[in-house]
Every structure is written in C-alpha cells, then in structure tokens.
Scaffold this motif. Structure first.
Motif, PDB file in Angstrom:
ATOM      1  N   VAL A   6       0.848  -1.195   0.000  1.00  0.00           N
ATOM      2  CA  VAL A   6       0.000   0.000   0.000  1.00  0.00           C
ATOM      3  C   VAL A   6       0.885   1.247   0.000  1.00  0.00           C
ATOM      4  O   VAL A   6       1.661   1.459   0.933  1.00  0.00           O
ATOM      5  N   LYS A   7       0.779   2.063  -1.051  1.00  0.00           N
ATOM      6  CA  LYS A   7       1.619   3.248  -1.172  1.00  0.00           C
ATOM      7  C   LYS A   7       0.757   4.482  -1.394  1.00  0.00           C
ATOM      8  O   LYS A   7      -0.198   4.446  -2.180  1.00  0.00           O
ATOM      9  N   LEU A   8       1.145   5.573  -0.741  1.00  0.00           N
ATOM     10  CA  LEU A   8       0.454   6.843  -0.905  1.00  0.00           C
ATOM     11  C   LEU A   8       0.724   7.370  -2.307  1.00  0.00           C
ATOM     12  O   LEU A   8       1.884   7.558  -2.703  1.00  0.00           O
TER      13      LEU A   8
ATOM     14  N   SER B 101      -7.605   5.522   3.998  1.00  0.00           N
ATOM     15  CA  SER B 101      -6.929   4.346   3.471  1.00  0.00           C
ATOM     16  C   SER B 101      -6.439   4.601   2.051  1.00  0.00           C
ATOM     17  O   SER B 101      -7.192   5.036   1.176  1.00  0.00           O
ATOM     18  N   ALA B 102      -5.149   4.288   1.817  1.00  0.00           N
ATOM     19  CA  ALA B 102      -4.545   4.463   0.499  1.00  0.00           C
ATOM     20  C   ALA B 102      -4.637   3.185  -0.333  1.00  0.00           C
ATOM     21  O   ALA B 102      -4.068   3.096  -1.402  1.00  0.00           O
ATOM     22  N   MET B 103      -5.364   2.197   0.164  1.00  0.00           N
ATOM     23  CA  MET B 103      -5.480   0.932  -0.562  1.00  0.00           C
ATOM     24  C   MET B 103      -6.251   1.150  -1.866  1.00  0.00           C
ATOM     25  O   MET B 103      -5.775   0.768  -2.919  1.00  0.00           O
TER      26      MET B 103
ATOM     27  N   GLY C  47      -9.640  10.626   5.001  1.00  0.00           N
ATOM     28  CA  GLY C  47      -9.869  10.289   6.401  1.00  0.00           C
ATOM     29  C   GLY C  47     -10.673  11.317   7.180  1.00  0.00           C
ATOM     30  O   GLY C  47     -11.306  12.225   6.603  1.00  0.00           O
ATOM     31  N   ALA C  48     -10.650  11.196   8.490  1.00  0.00           N
ATOM     32  CA  ALA C  48     -11.549  11.935   9.374  1.00  0.00           C
ATOM     33  C   ALA C  48     -10.844  12.935  10.290  1.00  0.00           C
ATOM     34  O   ALA C  48     -11.473  13.496  11.178  1.00  0.00           O
TER      35      ALA C  48
END
Lengths: 343, 343, 343, 343
Positions: free
Chosen positions: D52-54, D114-116, D123-124
């Motif tokens: 998982v990569k940004l 989530s970057a998946m 996000g929050a």
C-alpha cells in the motif's frame, strides 16, 4: 517371527525376533498386512525427520491389520480368528489430556514405530504382535488390506471433523498422496458439494479423481490455475493442506473466501505464511494431529461401504520384498498406498 | 391461466386468473410442477392451523418449478427456456435480520401461500408466475418434479447444517413423511454412520429404507422399540424430530446420549417435554425454520447426483385432478410426496 | 462427630457418628461450613422429589468447605491446615463418559447426599469427612463460607460456558434464588452488556440487583413486563431459566430474539413448551448439569476477586440450629443462601 | 475547516478545506477528538506499508468522535448536540458479503484514511465531517476522548468474540501497544481468569498492568520468560498476538496448550511459523479484521462502565500540534494512545 527393522538411512533389514506371550490385557495378533506411511519413508530415506533422529534399530510400521490368535483373560470383545484393525495409538489413559478426553495429546503416548521417545517405540511390521485389547477393532468383512487403511483414514476423519460441517461446502485439497486422497473421500462423505484437488504428479491426480475430486489441477503444468478462484476475495470454504509445501499453502490461501478454514495435515518444518491475508480474510488455520475415536469410526464406515478405500491400495509386496515396497512407495509417479503382507 | 384456490375447509377450486406482466426485476415462469406440502394440507383439511386461519381465498402452493418465459431487464442469470426451481422465500433484504444474514427471520417475509399475514400471501399453484430473479435457481438437468423438491430439501439441509457435523454419528429420525425422508437423505449425505427411523405406517418406513435408513421401526407394532437404545444414558448423537408428536419426542429423548442434539422440524403446537432428562443429559433442542442459501445448495446437490430425491415422488396429478392430489397426499398409507403438473 | 441426618419429611436429626480413618488416596477434613441447597430442602420438605424417594436415613449436604486435618500418603497438593472447598462430585474416572472427559455424565457417579442410587450416597453435613484428594481444592484466602459457595458457583459457571461467548450480549434471568443470582454474577463476569432479572419476591430481586442485574422485574406485580421485549421477534440473546416454572419459560421465550439460547437450570418435572416459537425463532434450549473442571475455576475466580459471592450468603447457623437453617432456607422472602457452621 | 493531510513520508500539513453540506442520509459532525493509529503512523513514517503506497495527498485518521451539528432528513436516531462515536467503516450493504452479514469483508468497503483503493479514501482528521447516519453511534456520557476509542476497542471486541468463550481461561497477550492493552481489557471483561502480557518496553508493560494484566514480562530483559509455561505441552488457552513479530509468535506458540487459539491481530507481512507445533498441538490460528456490530457494543460497554479505556489515553494535542502528536505516538517508550483535539 520376521520383523522389518531400520538400522540407518537405506539400511532396512528383515530379522528374526522371538514371539512373547500376551498379558491378560493383550491380544496376540498374526499380522496380515501393513501399509508404508510417509514417516516410515522418512526413516528409510533419512533416518529421521526434523529433530527426530534414529538412535537405535527400530521396527517400522504403524498401519497394520491381522488375525486374532490368543486372547488375554481381560479382553472380551474379540474372538479367535477375527480380522482386526490395530490402532498404533496407546495413550496412558491417566495424564491430564487423557482425562480431558483428548487422548491424541497424551503426555505419555506410545505410538508404534516412533523414534521421538527414547528408547524408541518399536513398530508393528512383524509377523506377530501383542496389543492391548483397546487397540483392536474387529474389522470382519473387510480385506486385510482395507483394514490396514483404518489408521490413515482415521487421521483424515479426525481432520474432517475438526473442519466443522461440510454439507454443501466447496473444498480444495492441495497434495494428493494417500492423506490427500483420503481427505477427498472424507470431504465427499461429509457432504462437500465441490472438491478441487491439486498436485504435481499425474498419478496422484488420477487417484484423486477416482477418489471423487470434481476437478484436478496439475500445478506443475499450470502454476496459476487457482488464480481464477481468487477473485472477489476467494472461492473455497475449506482447504485440506496435505502437501506440506509453503508455496501450495500460499496459493491456496488466496483462493479461500473470508472466514475459510485451513486444515493443516501436511507435515513440514517451519513455513512462511502470508499472514496479512490470513488476518484480513479472517481465515482459521487449524492443526490436526492423529485421532482417537475416529479409528473405530474408520473401520465402521468402511464396513458399511460408506467410505471405500480399495482404489487407493496401489501395490502389495510380500515381506521378503520389503525393500521393494519402500522404493515403490518412494515413487509418487507410480504408487499411492503401498502395502506389505506378513503371513 | 388456471390457479388452485382454497376458499374454505375442503373447498378447493380451479379458477381462471389473468396473467400480469413481470417487472424489470422479475422473471415470468411457466409453472411445470408443484408439490403438495403439509401446510397446504392444513389449509385444505382445516382452513388453517393453530392460530393461523384462512380469512380470504388464497392460491396454495410453495414448492414449484417451471420454465423461463420472459426475463426482466435487471435479471441476467437465467435464459429463456431454462428450468428453474422457484424459492417461495421473498425476504425484504433490509430489516435487521436480513442485514445480519439471517433472512429466514426477515421481519417482512413474503412466503408463498401463507395465511399468516393479512392480506394473505398468494401461492404458486398457478400456470404462470412472476418471481424476483433472486428467487429463481437454474435447475437444468433435473426433471421438473425433482426441481420442485428443492424447497423441502432446502428445509432439511438447513436443519442438517444446524445439527453440526455428522461424520460418523448415530442419527434417529422420528416421523418419515417427506421431511423425515429428506432428513435421512441429508444425514447420510453429511456422513452419518447409522440412521434409525421410526413411524406409524409401513408405507413411510418403506420409503425411509429406500432413502437410506439402516433400520426402520414401526412404533405402532412395537412401542418399546427404542428402549434398548436407552441403556447407559442413551445411544444416538442426533435426533431429527419430524413427527410433531410429544410421545415420539419423549421416547426419542430417552434414547439420546448425553450431549445429544434434537433438531425440531415437526410443527406441532405446545408440547410437554421431559425437562429433567433434557437438563440431566445436557441435550440441546434446536429449532430449525425454513432456509436461505440452502435453496441453491439443494439444486446443486441434486444436479451433481449427491442427493437423489426421485424415489420420494410417489404420485403426480394433472392440475385438473388437484383435489385428487390433495386426498392422496392426505393418505400417509399410500403417498410420500404428491405433485401436480401445471402445463 | 455430629452429622445432620434426614429420616423422613420434616424429620431432621443431629446424630453422633464415628470418624473413620482416611485411606492413602483421601484427605480427612474438619468441615467448617455447609450451604443448604434446593435438593436438601426437597428431602427436608417432601422426603424426595419426582421419582427420587428417601428409603433410608441419609446425611444431607453437598456444598461444604473445611480444614485439612490428615493427608493420605498418595495426596500431595494440600497441606495440614489448608482451607479446602470440597467437590461433592466423585466420578469413576473409568466409564465411557469419564473417558470422553464428560465426567458429569459418569455412569457410576457418587454425588454427596443423593437418594437416587441405592444404597443412598451419604452427604457432607458432618463435622469430619474423608474425601479423595481429587475432590479437595485449596481455597486459602477465602472465608469458609465463600469456599462453601464453590459448588453452586461451579454449577452456574458450567452453564455459562455452555451458553457460548456472552461479550456484549443481552441476558435474561428468570428466577433469582441462589442459582439465578449466581448466574447473574457469571453472566456479568463473562461480559454481558445488559442483564434483566425476574422473580416473584422482592427479596430475591433485591439480591439480584446487588449481584449486578441492570433491571429487575417482579412478575407478581407486573405479569406483562416482558411484553415490550417481545416486539420485532424478541430482544434477549440468552436466557438463564432458573425458576423451573413453565409460565416463566414461556414468557421468556417470547422475549428471546431469533437464534437465542435458553440455558435450562431450574429443575422441574415435565414442562409444556411453546414448541412453535422455539422452531420458528430457531432457539436452542440447552440442558446444563452439574460441573467438572468448573469447581476449581470457581475457587480461583473467587480468590482473585473476579467473582464475589459474599453478598449472597444471607444467613449462617450453628449445627445445633440446623432445623432453623432449613426453615429459613425455605422462606424465599427472607433468605438467599443459608449456611451451617460445623466447627 | 482545518484538515490534517499527509503528502509524503514525514510531510504532514494542516490545510484549509471547504465544508460540504450533508445529504439527506448524512449527519454533519463537528469533530472533537481523533486518535492516532498504527496505520496513520505508517503513512507518516513510510508513506505506506507493504504494497500500500500513498499516491496522492490524503487526509489521515479513522478514530474520531464529535458533536452533531446538522441532521439529514432521513436520519432519526441522533439529535443536535449529541456526542457521537464515528465508525470509519462504510460498507456497501449490497455485495455478497454484506448480504451474509459479514460487512467487514465488504467488496466495496470505504474505510476512512486508506490508500489501498484509488482514489484513496480520505480520512476523518478534520474539523467537520459528513457521515452516514449508520456510522454515528450516540456516545453521550463519555468524554470525547473515550468516544474516539470506540474504533480500536471495536477491533479488539471483535477479536475477543472470535476467540470463543473465555470464562476461566488463561490468556497470553504479546505486544502491549493500544491493541494489546485493549485486548487485555476485553479478555478480562470476557472472564479470563489469568492474563499474562509481554512486550519490549517498560512503558507498555506498565500500561498493560493498569489495564488488568496479572503478570507482565519484559522479553528484552528475559527472552526465556515463557519457557516455564511450555512444559507439559503448554499452559495458555488463548493468545492475542498484537506484536506482529514472528519471534513473539513462535515463543508464544510453545506456551499454548493443545487445542489453544491464536488470535492474530498484529499486522506484519509474511511470517515464518513453527507449523509442526501448530499441527501437533492442534492449535487454531485465527485472523481477525476490523469489526461490525462491535462498534456500537464498544460505546455501550464504555457507557455502562463495564470497560474503562481512560487510562490508555496518554497524550492529547491540539490540531496545531499534530506533528508533535505523530512523533509522540511514534515513541512507544512514552506513549500509549495519542489523541488530537479538533475544536
């Protein structure tokens, strides 16, 4: 009497031992047939496996059947001439695990043909053996060869029961040696709707098909064959892992659906697992070890015809040809279960 | 189209209704075969059962199969001419129980041919029916009669799965009408080692034997036949109670071993139970109600030949002889499952 | 030594018996405290219950604790002066059920103070008792009164474990005598999010509240109090039925949600049940009977403070006032657990 | 409004975004508090984890609470000013896994921060958020910090429920970060009799003790501390593996008794396991992933005081000091749960 003794790697000898009289709790059995198991092969090929090493000559064998010769005074459920399947499992019936009913975890287990304890536990590849009455299950109506299949069948019955109910489920079996093939028979008997089996050899897959697999896959020819089963988080409900191969296990994990169950039957050493997939799909990886009440259950299910193991017995050799039995059992391209006749 | 309508006790009429076009989510089906179920008989014999009373004319029937005629725009898994088994269960997919995956407890269930809600839910004994795509399971390869057995088979598959794993277990079935006979087929498929069946009629017991019971007992002739199974706290692991009779249940409880499971399938009203035995033997009495994913499972297991229901279809009548179908179904001495053909 | 003997209905006598020496497997215990149980009351009030009838004088009592006086040669886990909780359960450790680890179903069980077998099993309300080492669990750190609560606590721990995991669940307890109150303690300890308790008396409900019930309902004052819990097919996940009353059970069944579990602890005779609701909501009614490993677990949980039973001990009488202890225990308006001190 | 955005490894920025109006199905929430989770730290430290990569700037955060500002027309269970715990889990409610009630396996899950998936799910960690009504659980009576603990507590409640009933069981927890410490709280709430915890840092172990561990072990100081628990095939019934370390898992496996359960919570990559021990002791290694109904359960158990997480909140920073919050959360020697306040 003749016995089959392993002295060292590839040093298998047929020797003469003296017959002992049975005690009051024992039955004397004329051994008829014995099956060669993977652990017997480990002793033959490598004088052990993992940390278990042969340190003294040991009689091999733990899958045997025979005919009752003499009956100890305290034994009442067999009669002379009965064919019996002989359980190799002799728990102490008094340690905490026996008291809890989990005899397969007995702290003082004496299991035939094992070099784990010292002195080693001598095995059952011999013409005559004295066994506790509790080890003898009457198997009349079966052939001696079938009766000798009670032990490996009990192993897979135990694993199948631990897998939970299978009615209508989709099952994957990786590795189709005798344990894999018996797992197919058990999964079908327990109601699996679909069974897919994988192996590296054509012979094993042909046997898997005979045992009832709906589809067989040769992963040597097609390494990606399980990929289509991996979409939408996976397809199979239950995996019987009978190969002991981490590669097989990883590929199979991708094909399991969320909440799936892995029954680990193949014995390898340490294995590297895709833990992220196990966690994210909430899989349950369950060990399964030997059996207890499933030994009598195996005999009963064969007697009633509900499970038929006959097709799995690929070769039978006389005790004189024991070495040939071991080399044949070593060759997965030709053999499934190789047995030896003793009398 | 012709439909079979119950107006009152013993007042069954064949009427002409108009065919409606299907919506985009629906499939229009030419109904082929429908099975007469116990609840249909209750409406025919008594205009209801328990607190459920017929308050308006109602089309009967919920065990049907047919051929696809027209397909709504949003339905893609069927094609014209397919034989489909038609699930009578139409949950709302949005109440809390549907959201939990227990659709059989849907708070807004619409189940064919039921006088429980008002207005009543009209049934499926008609020549043409429009059903949601989700209710249609392709059943090609089966006869229309077999496909119409998917519903009662789903009921017993659901109960069998709720009983837990059955491999090698001892099973008692009390009451061998269609649900009892199907329970025998399911228990055997799930691996039961021994199945004993009881009933009051020779015809039902003959059917039970054909379905695979290892032993059948006519409790009219031998009321104490289960007594030998009651020594040492009992013998059977699992009971499928399909009679709805408190007498049968009490006798069976005595024959269950400690920790045994009772699957209650027979629908009676209040029943008086030997609670002391249930407590002291730590039995589990479990209700089982309808099905959900087991409907498609039923079709698949019949298609693969893993469960064969053909012997249970004892009588087939044309729609014109519907009344004869009901009187035949009423007579347990001659019938097992009575079906009606619609086209 | 003094012993408490029941000769007939309301004929309770304090007698002198001779002390026997312990065997090598036994421990001699100076009994400290004994709790009066419902079954003791049945013998006192009616000389038996159901089919169990007192046929010879019998020492009562099976909830006792005491101090170690003499230790048999084969016992090693206790030392002189230890406080021990004494399990009244003495299974044979050799029948098939003991071998399976379900000792509470032992075919040859000897349970203190029971008129079920003949000759009767004499009880533990005596100043000195010889018990097997396996019956003695060291309870140092507890009061003798608490240690004497190990037996009824073990009963409810066993039932709570059989109910499955309770974390975050909603629990209903019907009947708040000692078993009901202990069920509340166990359900809370096991993680229940909400506990509602019903009874007919204010005293029992006050105790239930002290034990941790979130809400208590007096069904004498408000027979329909559970009705609001019955909408949308019910509210509670688990019911501990501790009243033995069919009326209580029926009302509770209506308040259970689909898939709910009924633990039946209250011992009544035959009970008439709303079987249709059990079937349609797929409830599981499970018996629970005595305990095995839960006896030591009870002592450990009290020692660690994880379960605190002290508030349940409502009255304590000297052995001379044994009759007063029984009449007090008979009055649910004032008592919860009544105990007798022996030395 | 201010939001906390990760652009790259160690490139955390506080930015201004525009507030959007809520839809009819949504609630607009003034975010109060957000907890920094391990996955947030992975993005901050490494711009991702595993595969998982940004790939674009992403707002972090998924453990938040806040106050209701505006309520969409279709939402009825909250009122203005309510404190709500906000579930980061937004399943589709229509895929096959949602239909089966296993929403945590939703094929179309949108989980905050989530970057998946691509585009990433934002996000929050922002001052204002619009969430579905179904994501909002009223948490009045709790502090905003406690309410923000509902998410990680739900993770451990889910795992604890999957472990089966724990009453009287012996539990080992390896790794005492927030998930390990919450596992201790849950195991104790579920009735564990004994809890032993291991970690590498004194700070984590002190927290574990406060959370209720009966014994803590610093495996840096004493690598063999679990060896005594490994005799006679092992001691613990259940392991909560919260370290993600293969070394910790292997040592713990040796200390598990036959039939033991491993709950795998620590997220690592591939791990090498002692498969022979898993097989021979018949262990069950179970993944546990996120939660569903446990989110509301977490709020309820905190509101009723049955689980108290307050001691785990070690640091609180204002949004302006967000970077300081992340560096503090990175240091296991000083922090447990670090939170950020937004308004």
């Amino acid at each position: 009497m003749k016995v089959i003794v392993i002295h060292d790697k590839k040093d298998l000898r047929i020797e003469e031992h003296e017959v002992q009289p049975p005690t009051a709790d024992e039955v004397q059995i004329q051994v008829a047939t014995g099956g060669v198991c993977g652990s017997d092969l480990h002793y033959y090929n490598n004088a052990g496996f993992g940390t278990v090493k042969l340190r003294e000559p040991m009689i091999l064998g733990h899958e045997v059947s025979g005919y009752v010769r003499t009956i100890g005074a305290n034994v009442s459920h067999v009669k002379e001439g009965d064919l019996v399947a002989l359980s190799p499992s002799r728990p102490c019936y008094s340690c905490k695990f026996c008291m809890e009913g989990t005899h397969n975890h007995c702290l003082n287990m004496r299991f035939y043909g094992s070099a784990m304890p010292w002195p080693h536990i001598q095995g059952a590849f011999r013409e005559v053996i004295n066994a506790l009455g509790a080890q003898c299950v009457v198997a009349n109506g079966l052939s001696a060869g079938e009766a000798a299949m009670a032990e490996p069948l009990a192993v897979t019955l135990h694993a199948t029961r631990r897998a939970g109910e299978l009615l209508g489920k989709r099952v994957l079996v990786t590795g189709c040696g005798p344990i894999g093939a018996l797992s197919i028979l058990c999964a079908r008997r327990a109601g699996a709707a679909e069974i897919v089996a994988t192996d590296l050899t054509a012979n094993a897959l042909a046997q898997a098909q005979t045992a009832g697999a709906d589809k067989t896959i040769n992963v040597t020819e097609n390494a990606d064959a399980l990929v289509p089963y991996s979409s939408d988080k996976g397809y199979f409900d239950v995996l019987f892992e009978c190969s002991g191969s981490a590669i097989a296990l990883s590929a199979a994990i991708a094909a399991l659906r969320p909440g799936g169950v892995i029954m680990q039957l193949g014995l390898g050493g340490d294995m590297t697992l895709p833990m992220m997939a196990i966690t994210a799909k909430e899989l349950s990886l369950k060990g399964s070890f030997r059996f207890h009440e499933e030994f009598a259950m195996a005999v009963e299910l064969m007697q009633s015809g509900l499970i038929d193991v006959k097709s799995l017995i690929s070769h039978t050799f006389a005790i004189e040809d024991a070495e040939k039995a071991f080399t044949t059992a070593n060759d997965r391209n030709v053999s499934m279960k190789t047995q030896i006749t003793f009398s």
